[in-house]
Enzyme design. Structure first.
Site, PDB file in Angstrom:
ATOM      1  N   ASN A 130     -19.514 -24.257  -0.391  1.00  0.00           N
ATOM      2  CA  ASN A 130     -18.244 -23.634   0.175  1.00  0.00           C
ATOM      3  C   ASN A 130     -18.387 -22.027   0.371  1.00  0.00           C
ATOM      4  OD1 ASN A 130     -17.683 -24.538  -2.608  1.00  0.00           O
ATOM      5  ND2 ASN A 130     -15.942 -23.297  -2.295  1.00  0.00           N
ATOM      6  N   ASP A 131     -17.713 -21.304  -0.157  1.00  0.00           N
ATOM      7  CA  ASP A 131     -17.549 -19.975   0.136  1.00  0.00           C
ATOM      8  C   ASP A 131     -18.837 -19.117   0.309  1.00  0.00           C
ATOM      9  OD1 ASP A 131     -14.944 -20.949  -0.430  1.00  0.00           O
ATOM     10  OD2 ASP A 131     -14.572 -19.474  -1.882  1.00  0.00           O
ATOM     11  N   GLU A 144      -6.221 -16.450  -1.547  1.00  0.00           N
ATOM     12  CA  GLU A 144      -7.517 -16.628  -1.820  1.00  0.00           C
ATOM     13  C   GLU A 144      -8.316 -15.709  -1.078  1.00  0.00           C
ATOM     14  OE1 GLU A 144      -8.350 -21.378  -3.502  1.00  0.00           O
ATOM     15  OE2 GLU A 144      -8.726 -21.223  -1.442  1.00  0.00           O
ATOM     16  N   SER A 177     -15.820 -17.850  -6.748  1.00  0.00           N
ATOM     17  CA  SER A 177     -16.130 -16.741  -5.928  1.00  0.00           C
ATOM     18  C   SER A 177     -16.021 -15.421  -6.313  1.00  0.00           C
ATOM     19  CB  SER A 177     -15.284 -16.930  -4.667  1.00  0.00           C
ATOM     20  OG  SER A 177     -15.841 -17.932  -3.820  1.00  0.00           O
ATOM     21  N   ASP A 209     -11.484 -14.672  -7.428  1.00  0.00           N
ATOM     22  CA  ASP A 209     -12.133 -14.118  -6.017  1.00  0.00           C
ATOM     23  C   ASP A 209     -12.207 -12.585  -6.106  1.00  0.00           C
ATOM     24  OD1 ASP A 209     -12.297 -16.933  -5.734  1.00  0.00           O
ATOM     25  OD2 ASP A 209     -10.740 -16.586  -4.440  1.00  0.00           O
TER      26      ASP A 209
HETATM   27  C1  FRU Z   1     -12.081 -20.966  -1.840  1.00  0.00           C
HETATM   28  C2  FRU Z   1     -12.200 -21.259  -3.418  1.00  0.00           C
HETATM   29  C3  FRU Z   1     -12.093 -19.928  -4.117  1.00  0.00           C
HETATM   30  C4  FRU Z   1     -12.652 -20.175  -5.361  1.00  0.00           C
HETATM   31  C5  FRU Z   1     -13.861 -21.248  -4.787  1.00  0.00           C
HETATM   32  C6  FRU Z   1     -14.122 -22.372  -5.727  1.00  0.00           C
HETATM   33  O1  FRU Z   1     -12.528 -21.907  -1.014  1.00  0.00           O
HETATM   34  O2  FRU Z   1     -11.101 -22.171  -3.516  1.00  0.00           O
HETATM   35  O3  FRU Z   1     -10.815 -19.507  -4.253  1.00  0.00           O
HETATM   36  O4  FRU Z   1     -13.006 -19.132  -6.035  1.00  0.00           O
HETATM   37  O5  FRU Z   1     -13.294 -21.643  -3.527  1.00  0.00           O
HETATM   38  O6  FRU Z   1     -15.157 -22.735  -5.187  1.00  0.00           O
END
Ligand code: FRU
Length: 496
Positions: free
Chosen positions: A42-43, A229, A103, A171
């Site tokens: 993901n991120d 987020e 993140s 984050d």
């Molecule tokens: C966004 C999120 C962030 C978090 C991360 C966890 O996609 O939910 O807020 O840090 O992914 O994987």
């Protein structure tokens, strides 16, 4: 490296090698996008240009294709074209981050790379993990070479955050102005009840990068979602801009179409000196189906560049990525250069990606009111299209492009529409249907098409539409008056 991370490291390398050995014939693997070696991504995290090398970290769950325990996977590149997979650089191996290295961002100073992230901890017991049971620790680890990291330091725990914040705060993104360091974090503030929680961004400041004080809160007048987020705050071309990802905003056609949003507010107030900053007029960054949790950084020439995650959380029931069957899921967007003009953010493919142009396969001036022949041939599965000199006849809505059978982009009644159509559309979109946005005038289009992704930039990047898709064939047909150029694109080169 402690024992826990050593055990993880071995297991991850084994998992990645098993996947490589299987040598799966997977036609959806992308040519010029960052993917997880195996499992889930993901991120983008910790994006930075440090000692002549770009670092692209990402949220990585190597053991689960549908997401699970998060690590920081890590790619490095000198030119955004040739990449080295470094492996996992940060493991959930401590009591402060044992349920996920969430993140965070990179900050560079004195030849050191400072990585700030959220250490996620879920306590045992009966909890809702919103009001109780979750710890979000603000963590720091430092590197001198971009590969080896120091002992982790826990800089802030739940007790250090404002009392009116639920367990959801995360984050951190860090930057510096004058002699002060700033950190923004996304937060979910207690509402009058659980259905009325309030998304906002907390600004912390520090004189030494380690001791942080909450000094300002950025919020809207009326509630705009329950959680924000992945915040990012920067000044671009003289304008302070806050990017963030609000969750829980009512979906509105042609405006807020995705389940969770990703976009920006302009900040016209002094967040460095005022405790409360009210923002309004949220603009969605990308109007497609798949864009979330972007992060910006400065490239070697000082350009502000953005990379996003090409998906949105919690969309498993809405649309399906066909790559799951092959043991991996998701990718990052290409790096895009940002600029601020006419009161808006514009984004366009990073200039280095022009090096991917292998050969021009089509160039023509087109004026016809019937659908063209296929303009792509020889099974080309990644290509770039540049369309300009578009002439629109409003009486007959004469602009349409068929990007493979079942996917249509058109300009109609001052709206740009991207739509998966018919039964083929259902199949190739994995359940995606339609996205649209108001557009006063259509001037030009640039499309970066990869095996299973599309990034469409309209009017020099005034609008962007990003989506995954799983075409039955690579084809490209047009209807209307325009000039069109198509390049075959080559691939990113990855080390073995
Ligand atoms: C966004 C999120 C962030 C978090 C991360 C966890 O996609 O939910 O807020 O840090 O992914 O994987």
């Amino acid at each position: 490296m402690n024992l826990v991370s050593k055990i993880f490291k071995e297991a991850i390398i084994q998992k990645e090698n098993e996947y490589l050995k299987k040598n799966i014939k997977d036609k959806w693997r992308l040519n010029f996008h960052i993917m997880p070696p195996v499992g889930w991504l993901n991120d983008p995290n910790g994006l930075s240009y440090f000692k002549g090398i770009y670092n692209i970290f990402f949220q990585y769950s190597p053991f689960e294709t549908e997401g699970g325990l998060k690590f920081w996977g890590h790619y490095q590149t000198k030119d955004l074209i040739n990449y080295k997979y470094v492996g996992v650089s940060i493991y959930p191996d401590e009591k402060y981050d044992c349920h996920g290295v969430y993140s965070g961002s990179a900050f560079i100073e004195d030849d050191k790379l400072y990585i700030y992230y959220t250490g996620n901890v879920k306590l045992l017991g009966k909890h809702d993990y919103i009001e109780s049971g979750r710890e979000a620790n603000t963590m720091l680890t430092v590197s001198e070479d971009g590969i080896n990291f120091s002992e982790k330091e826990c800089l802030m725990k739940m007790k250090d955050y404002p009392k009116d914040i639920t367990n959801h705060i995360r984050d951190p993104k860090v930057f510096k102005y004058d002699d002060i360091y700033y950190m923004v974090q996304g937060a979910r503030k207690y509402g009058i009840d659980r259905n009325n929680d309030i998304g906002e961004v907390l600004v912390f400041s520090s004189k030494d990068k380690r001791k942080w004080t909450h000094t300002s809160t950025i919020h809207t007048k009326d509630i705009f979602g329950y959680m924000w987020e992945c915040p990012d705050l920067f000044n671009l071309d003289g304008q302070d801009i806050l990017i963030t990802c609000p969750q829980g905003v009512k979906q509105v056609e042609s405006i807020y179409e995705n389940i969770y949003l990703s976009g920006y507010f302009l900040i016209n107030d002094d967040y460095k000196n005022k405790e409360s900053i009210e923002v309004n007029n949220f603009t969605v960054l990308d109007r497609g189906f798949d864009f979330y949790a972007p992060q910006t950084f400065l490239d070697e020439n000082g350009n502000r560049v953005i990379i996003g995650w090409m998906s949105v959380p919690d969309t498993e029931d809405i649309h399906k990525n066909l790559t799951v069957d092959y043991g991996w899921q998701h990718c990052l967007t290409i790096p895009r250069e940002l600029s601020f003009k006419n009161g808006k953010l514009y984004q366009k493919p990073h200039r280095n990606l022009e090096k991917l142009r292998e050969k021009k396969i089509f160039e023509n001036k087109y004026s016809n009111n019937t659908l063209s022949d296929n303009l792509i041939y020889n099974d080309i599965n990644s290509y770039e299209v540049i369309i300009d000199n578009i002439k629109i006849d409003n009486n007959i809505n004469n602009f349409e492009i068929l990007i493979s059978k079942g996917l249509c982009a058109k300009y109609k009644d001052n709206k740009f529409i991207l739509e998966f159509v018919g039964d083929t559309g259902k199949t190739i979109g994995g359940g995606r249907n339609k996205r649209s946005a108001h557009l006063e005038e259509l001037k030009n289009i640039r499309i970066m098409a990869d095996t299973s992704s599309l990034e469409i930039f309209i009017n020099d990047g005034e609008l962007a539409f990003t989506t995954r898709y799983y075409p039955l064939e690579y084809s490209f047909k047009i209807l209307g008056e325009m000039n069109i150029t198509i390049y075959k694109l080559s691939s990113f080169k990855f080390n073995p």
